[in-house]
Design a protein around this motif. Structure first.
Motif, mmCIF file in Angstrom:
data_model
loop_
_atom_site.group_PDB
_atom_site.id
_atom_site.type_symbol
_atom_site.label_atom_id
_atom_site.label_comp_id
_atom_site.label_asym_id
_atom_site.label_seq_id
_atom_site.Cartn_x
_atom_site.Cartn_y
_atom_site.Cartn_z
ATOM 1 N N VAL A 1 0.865 -1.270 -0.030
ATOM 2 C CA VAL A 1 0.002 0.218 -0.027
ATOM 3 C C VAL A 1 0.871 1.305 -0.026
ATOM 4 C CG1 VAL A 1 -1.678 1.188 1.111
ATOM 5 C CG2 VAL A 1 -1.773 -1.169 1.219
ATOM 6 N N CYS B 1 -3.794 7.065 8.841
ATOM 7 C CA CYS B 1 -3.809 6.283 7.475
ATOM 8 C C CYS B 1 -3.910 4.845 7.800
ATOM 9 C CB CYS B 1 -2.273 6.354 6.996
ATOM 10 S SG CYS B 1 -2.111 8.070 6.114
ATOM 11 N N ILE C 1 -7.089 2.463 6.199
ATOM 12 C CA ILE C 1 -6.933 1.501 5.336
ATOM 13 C C ILE C 1 -7.421 0.105 5.995
ATOM 14 C CG2 ILE C 1 -5.051 -0.216 4.481
ATOM 15 C CD1 ILE C 1 -3.284 2.621 4.307
ATOM 16 N N GLU C 2 -7.169 0.034 7.389
ATOM 17 C CA GLU C 2 -7.974 -1.194 7.983
ATOM 18 C C GLU C 2 -9.295 -1.323 7.854
ATOM 19 O OE1 GLU C 2 -4.297 -2.322 10.805
ATOM 20 O OE2 GLU C 2 -6.073 -1.179 11.640
ATOM 21 N N ALA D 1 -11.208 0.438 5.445
ATOM 22 C CA ALA D 1 -11.397 0.066 4.055
ATOM 23 C C ALA D 1 -11.617 -1.386 3.614
ATOM 24 C CB ALA D 1 -10.851 1.125 3.213
ATOM 25 N N LEU D 2 -10.385 -1.807 4.020
ATOM 26 C CA LEU D 2 -10.582 -3.376 3.904
ATOM 27 C C LEU D 2 -11.143 -4.200 4.628
ATOM 28 C CD1 LEU D 2 -6.579 -3.699 4.021
ATOM 29 C CD2 LEU D 2 -8.042 -3.577 1.793
ATOM 30 N N MET E 1 -2.786 -3.222 8.897
ATOM 31 C CA MET E 1 -1.646 -2.634 8.075
ATOM 32 C C MET E 1 -0.419 -2.395 8.940
ATOM 33 S SD MET E 1 -0.778 -0.871 5.227
ATOM 34 C CE MET E 1 0.248 -0.111 4.891
ATOM 35 N N LEU F 1 -9.369 -0.022 -1.254
ATOM 36 C CA LEU F 1 -8.300 1.063 -1.257
ATOM 37 C C LEU F 1 -8.314 2.186 -2.010
ATOM 38 C CD1 LEU F 1 -5.450 -1.549 -0.127
ATOM 39 C CD2 LEU F 1 -6.654 0.032 1.323
ATOM 40 N N ASP F 2 -8.535 1.923 -3.354
ATOM 41 C CA ASP F 2 -8.763 3.065 -4.091
ATOM 42 C C ASP F 2 -9.910 4.215 -3.837
ATOM 43 O OD1 ASP F 2 -8.076 4.299 -6.738
ATOM 44 O OD2 ASP F 2 -10.168 3.758 -7.246
ATOM 45 N N TYR G 1 -5.928 5.317 -1.677
ATOM 46 C CA TYR G 1 -4.716 4.745 -1.341
ATOM 47 C C TYR G 1 -4.419 3.747 -2.738
ATOM 48 C CZ TYR G 1 -4.863 6.090 3.303
ATOM 49 O OH TYR G 1 -4.880 6.850 4.484
ATOM 50 N N ALA H 1 -2.506 0.288 -4.321
ATOM 51 C CA ALA H 1 -1.940 -0.690 -3.798
ATOM 52 C C ALA H 1 -1.909 -1.682 -4.901
ATOM 53 C CB ALA H 1 -3.051 -1.124 -2.616
#
Length: 103
Positions: A43, A51, A55-56, A58-59, A70, A92-93, A97, A99
Motif C-alpha cells: 500500500v 492512514c 486502510i484497515e 476500508a479493507l 496494516m 483501497l482506491d 490509497y 495498492a
C-alpha cells in the motif's frame, strides 16, 4: 481501566484488548485463520496512525474479509477471508490509497 501493558494469549504485548496482528515485524503473515486465503498488499501513501486506521477500515468493509491489518513500517497490509483480490484494491482506491497484490 488500567493502562498496564499485558501479554495476550498470542504472546503479543500491548493493551488488554490487543488483537494478535496478521503481520509480524518482518511483514510476514502470522494469521490464525486456518484455511482462509491471506492476501498481501503493498500500500502506497500511508504515513500515520490515521492512514493505518483508514486502510484497515476500508479493507474490513469488504464483504468476506475476516481480518485486515496494516503495518506502516513495511507498507504491507494483510487481509484474510473469502474475497476477490480486486475487491480489496477497489476498496483501497475508494479510500484514496494505491495498492498492489504481492505474490
Amino acid at each position: 481501566m488500567s493502562n498496564d501493558i499485558v501479554t495476550t494469549q498470542s504472546g503479543v504485548r500491548g493493551c488488554c484488548c490487543a488483537k494478535p496482528p496478521l503481520v509480524n515485524a518482518s511483514g510476514e503473515s502470522s494469521s490464525t485463520d486456518k484455511g482462509m486465503p491471506v492476501y498481501k498488499l503493498s500500500v502506497k501513501g500511508a504515513h500515520c496512525g490515521s492512514c493505518k486506521t483508514s486502510i484497515e477500515q476500508a479493507l474490513s468493509s469488504v464483504t468476506g474479509v475476516t481480518a485486515a491489518t496494516m503495518d506502516l513500517s513495511s507498507g504491507i497490509a494483510l487481509v484474510s477471508g473469502s474475497v476477490a483480490a480486486d475487491s480489496l484494491l477497489e476498496a483501497l482506491d475508494g479510500a484514496s490509497y494505491s495498492a498492489s497484490i504481492i505474490d
